[in-house]
Design a protein around this motif. Structure first.
Motif, mmCIF file in Angstrom:
data_model
loop_
_atom_site.group_PDB
_atom_site.id
_atom_site.type_symbol
_atom_site.label_atom_id
_atom_site.label_comp_id
_atom_site.label_asym_id
_atom_site.label_seq_id
_atom_site.Cartn_x
_atom_site.Cartn_y
_atom_site.Cartn_z
ATOM 1 N N ASN A 12 0.818 -1.206 0.000
ATOM 2 C CA ASN A 12 0.000 0.000 0.000
ATOM 3 C C ASN A 12 0.858 1.266 0.000
ATOM 4 O O ASN A 12 2.095 1.197 0.004
ATOM 5 N N SER A 13 0.180 2.414 0.000
ATOM 6 C CA SER A 13 0.875 3.695 -0.094
ATOM 7 C C SER A 13 1.683 4.009 1.149
ATOM 8 O O SER A 13 2.536 4.912 1.126
ATOM 9 N N ALA B 70 -5.097 3.930 3.597
ATOM 10 C CA ALA B 70 -4.090 4.194 2.580
ATOM 11 C C ALA B 70 -4.735 4.846 1.362
ATOM 12 O O ALA B 70 -5.877 4.537 1.013
ATOM 13 N N GLU B 71 -3.978 5.737 0.715
ATOM 14 C CA GLU B 71 -4.483 6.386 -0.492
ATOM 15 C C GLU B 71 -4.655 5.377 -1.614
ATOM 16 O O GLU B 71 -5.546 5.529 -2.454
ATOM 17 N N TRP B 72 -3.810 4.367 -1.640
ATOM 18 C CA TRP B 72 -3.941 3.309 -2.635
ATOM 19 C C TRP B 72 -3.417 1.998 -2.054
ATOM 20 O O TRP B 72 -2.577 1.993 -1.159
ATOM 21 N N THR B 73 -3.954 0.911 -2.562
ATOM 22 C CA THR B 73 -3.482 -0.428 -2.225
ATOM 23 C C THR B 73 -3.345 -1.201 -3.524
ATOM 24 O O THR B 73 -4.191 -1.077 -4.422
ATOM 25 N N ILE C 249 -7.478 2.840 -5.992
ATOM 26 C CA ILE C 249 -7.156 4.170 -5.490
ATOM 27 C C ILE C 249 -8.406 4.804 -4.893
ATOM 28 O O ILE C 249 -9.483 4.781 -5.497
ATOM 29 N N SER D 262 5.869 0.835 -6.603
ATOM 30 C CA SER D 262 5.159 1.735 -5.697
ATOM 31 C C SER D 262 5.206 3.165 -6.209
ATOM 32 O O SER D 262 4.239 3.928 -6.042
ATOM 33 N N ALA E 195 1.971 5.467 -7.016
ATOM 34 C CA ALA E 195 1.817 6.808 -6.440
ATOM 35 C C ALA E 195 1.563 7.845 -7.525
ATOM 36 O O ALA E 195 0.750 8.768 -7.344
ATOM 37 N N ALA F 197 -2.021 7.451 -8.744
ATOM 38 C CA ALA F 197 -2.939 7.981 -7.735
ATOM 39 C C ALA F 197 -2.921 9.503 -7.735
ATOM 40 O O ALA F 197 -3.977 10.154 -7.608
#
Length: 340
Positions: free
Chosen positions: A231-232, A245-248, A264, A328, A332, A335
């Protein structure tokens, strides 16, 4: 069968479905079969379907740009050596485990008639439009007697390039009566993935839903089981569960192809960032209303209280990348583009 075709310029690089350059998206609508097939850049991507044997509309199956199915077959089309737990985990869906005390998340054909009054359903209520790269539909959130609690206007935005497919799913919920959505781990955007994207496990696991019903996921043969979450925040594996988390992202390999599945959260959603409800056995979900069901240290309960006519929106992006895992840093960047 009624076919609707819409053409848009092919985008060269995909960072999100909000990118200014769109893919070529076509819709193949079949009202009799309760479905709309979605094609991206000339290749089949997914189907929006609303059959009577599902307790909500779903997208199923979902394919990579290279034609690999990332979704579990069960319960619609079971495959060999595939788990048959959680029959309500079908494709990609959106609902919640506590709306005025009703459980929309766990409802399925497996619920006995005597328990059905404890559950709700999301019922398809028409296609509004299929234009450009966007499909817009209406649904109703109803109790077991058909009384409407909420209406939902759903906007799906589709995109992709040579090795990427994406979906932005926006749910605009409007209250028909007083509605309270109370913190519950069962929600909200859910995706049940193919066995290849499960995380390897050496022991059975028991899970309990909001009604106290226990499901045991037995130990499985780990041959071909390759999934791993990140995740983020930098958490990995089972540690992503319950984290905000902002994204996974879920990385795995199927049919020799390295594939990433990224979800996201939108900064516009209530309680951003959402809690992760991602499980190693193949449930990949994010929950904007989880609250103390995930984090007992929260001082205040998480609630969404709506009066008739009030609206609330939940928006998420799903990105599927084949031909090599996303890093990652890639996740990011995607996202950031989605939330800019």
């Amino acid at each position: 069968m009624k076919k609707i075709f819409y053409l848009l310029p092919l985008m060269a690089v995909l960072f999100s479905c909000n990118n200014e350059k769109k893919a070529v998206v076509t819709f193949d609508r079949d009202d009799a079969a309760c479905k709309v097939d979605i094609n991206v850049n000339g290749s089949y991507f997914t189907t929006y379907m609303y059959p009577e044997d599902e307790a909500k509309p779903i997208l199923w199956p979902i394919m990579t740009a290279s034609g690999i199915d990332i979704t579990r077959g069960y319960p619609r089309a079971p495959r060999d050596f595939e788990s048959v737990d959680h029959p309500h985990h079908s494709g990609l869906w959106f609902n919640f485990g506590d709306v005025n005390g009703l459980d929309f998340w766990n409802n399925s054909f497996a619920i006995p008639a005597e328990r059905k009054p404890q559950y709700g359903s999301v019922v398809f209520d028409g296609i509004v439009s299929a234009e450009g790269n966007t499909l817009v539909t209406n649904s109703k959130w109803v109790d077991n007697d058909g009384k409407v609690l909420l209406t939902e206007k759903t906007t799906f935005t589709f995109g992709g390039n040579a090795d990427t497919r994406c979906i932005v799913r926006k749910a605009e919920l409007t209250a028909v009566e007083d509605v309270v959505m109370t913190e519950n781990k069962e929600g909200m955007l859910g995706l049940r993935v193919d066995r290849a994207f499960q995380q390897p496990s050496d022991k059975p696991i028991k899970y309990t839903d909001s009604k106290g019903i226990v499901t045991e996921v037995a130990t499985v043969n780990n041959d071909g089981v390759t999934g791993k979450y990140v995740n983020s925040l930098g958490d990995e594996g089972d540690d992503v569960w319950s984290k905000r988390a902002e994204w996974t992202m879920l990385n795995g390999t199927k049919d020799g192809d390295d594939i990433s599945i990224l979800i996201i959260d939108s900064k516009a959603n209530p309680n951003f960032p959402a809690w992760s409800h991602a499980r190693g056995y193949g449930l990949f979900a994010v929950n904007s209303m989880g609250g103390r069901a995930f984090d007992k240290t929260l001082a205040e309960p998480v609630k969404c209280e709506l009066k008739p006519g009030d609206k609330v929106c939940f928006t998420y992006e799903i990105v599927v990348k084949n031909g090599g895992h996303l890093s990652s840093e890639d996740a990011a960047a995607i996202a950031k583009d989605f939330n800019k």
